[in-house]
Design a protein around this motif. Structure first.
Motif, mmCIF file in Angstrom:
data_model
loop_
_atom_site.group_PDB
_atom_site.id
_atom_site.type_symbol
_atom_site.label_atom_id
_atom_site.label_comp_id
_atom_site.label_asym_id
_atom_site.label_seq_id
_atom_site.Cartn_x
_atom_site.Cartn_y
_atom_site.Cartn_z
ATOM 1 N N VAL A 101 -20.275 3.719 -39.250
ATOM 2 C CA VAL A 101 -19.348 3.783 -38.270
ATOM 3 C C VAL A 101 -19.743 2.444 -37.430
ATOM 4 C CG1 VAL A 101 -18.152 4.714 -36.245
ATOM 5 C CG2 VAL A 101 -18.657 6.010 -38.452
ATOM 6 N N ASP A 102 -20.886 2.486 -36.892
ATOM 7 C CA ASP A 102 -21.317 1.577 -35.910
ATOM 8 C C ASP A 102 -21.445 0.221 -36.521
ATOM 9 O OD1 ASP A 102 -21.455 3.054 -33.690
ATOM 10 O OD2 ASP A 102 -23.569 4.084 -34.221
ATOM 11 N N ARG A 103 -21.607 0.124 -38.036
ATOM 12 C CA ARG A 103 -21.911 -0.876 -38.734
ATOM 13 C C ARG A 103 -20.441 -1.757 -38.782
ATOM 14 N NH1 ARG A 103 -26.376 -3.678 -41.621
ATOM 15 N NH2 ARG A 103 -25.501 -5.016 -42.904
ATOM 16 N N VAL A 104 -19.427 -0.966 -39.188
ATOM 17 C CA VAL A 104 -18.030 -1.534 -39.201
ATOM 18 C C VAL A 104 -17.746 -2.133 -37.908
ATOM 19 C CG1 VAL A 104 -15.888 -0.893 -39.793
ATOM 20 C CG2 VAL A 104 -17.477 -0.053 -41.176
ATOM 21 N N ILE A 105 -17.906 -1.359 -36.905
ATOM 22 C CA ILE A 105 -17.355 -1.728 -35.678
ATOM 23 C C ILE A 105 -18.121 -3.127 -35.388
ATOM 24 C CG2 ILE A 105 -17.709 -1.239 -33.189
ATOM 25 C CD1 ILE A 105 -16.958 1.788 -33.920
ATOM 26 N N ARG A 106 -19.480 -3.359 -35.652
ATOM 27 C CA ARG A 106 -20.100 -4.445 -35.606
ATOM 28 C C ARG A 106 -19.456 -5.598 -36.201
ATOM 29 N NH1 ARG A 106 -25.413 -5.419 -33.651
ATOM 30 N NH2 ARG A 106 -24.708 -4.212 -31.919
ATOM 31 N N GLN B 63 -16.627 -5.708 -37.280
ATOM 32 C CA GLN B 63 -15.274 -6.341 -36.712
ATOM 33 C C GLN B 63 -15.456 -7.014 -35.465
ATOM 34 O OE1 GLN B 63 -12.899 -5.208 -39.363
ATOM 35 N NE2 GLN B 63 -11.703 -4.966 -37.708
ATOM 36 N N GLU B 64 -16.277 -6.954 -34.688
ATOM 37 C CA GLU B 64 -16.756 -7.809 -33.501
ATOM 38 C C GLU B 64 -16.916 -9.040 -33.775
ATOM 39 O OE1 GLU B 64 -18.445 -4.310 -30.548
ATOM 40 O OE2 GLU B 64 -19.962 -5.390 -31.723
ATOM 41 N N THR C 171 -12.793 4.163 -37.722
ATOM 42 C CA THR C 171 -13.172 2.824 -37.347
ATOM 43 C C THR C 171 -11.840 2.043 -37.331
ATOM 44 O OG1 THR C 171 -13.470 2.190 -39.688
ATOM 45 C CG2 THR C 171 -15.317 2.560 -38.495
ATOM 46 N N ALA D 123 -27.265 0.367 -33.399
ATOM 47 C CA ALA D 123 -26.458 0.921 -32.614
ATOM 48 C C ALA D 123 -27.086 1.638 -31.513
ATOM 49 C CB ALA D 123 -25.420 1.800 -33.056
ATOM 50 N N VAL E 127 -10.148 0.700 -39.593
ATOM 51 C CA VAL E 127 -10.058 -0.304 -40.512
ATOM 52 C C VAL E 127 -9.717 0.234 -41.843
ATOM 53 C CG1 VAL E 127 -11.625 -1.981 -41.651
ATOM 54 C CG2 VAL E 127 -12.255 -1.478 -39.372
#
Length: 119
Positions: free
Chosen positions: A43-48, A50-51, A10, A72, A12
């Motif tokens: 992975v998708d949760r962390v990206i969300r 961050q957004e 990610t 996701a 992060v």
């Protein structure tokens, strides 16, 4: 997956991932040795997350919104409600007000610069 792998996937930091967990934004289980284990959906949760931070939301607001957001894969979240859209629009309106305030501040500063430099 372990925290290092999630951080790598990610982009992060591990420190941020621990903060997300502390704030209730991300969940991990523990191995018998005490290591954090994250499910693949993290992975998708962390990206969300961050957004949402990039959109100017704070961690408390993000914690409130995340359970209502689509997964996701595009499927509805278990707790999706009409409130989510209203809250996101309210956050966008807050940003619009802040942008307007900054534009007015810039205009005042331009006037001050003009008066100070006689231009």
């Amino acid at each position: 997956m372990r925290i290092g792998e999630l951080a790598r996937l990610t982009a992060v930091s591990e420190r941020s991932l621990r903060y997300y967990e502390q704030q209730g934004l991300l969940e991990a289980t523990r191995t018998p040795g005490g290591h954090r284990e994250y499910p693949p959906a993290s992975v998708d949760r962390v990206i969300r997350i961050q957004e949402l931070f990039a959109a100017g939301l704070n961690s408390a607001t993000i914690a409130e919104l995340l359970p209502c957001m689509r997964d996701a894969d595009g499927g509805p979240a278990a707790d999706a409600t009409p409130w989510l859209e209203q809250e996101l629009i309210a956050q966008r309106d807050r940003l619009d007000r802040a942008i307007g305030d900054l534009a007015r501040s810039r205009e005042v500063l331009d006037d001050v610069i003009k008066a100070a430099t006689n231009r």
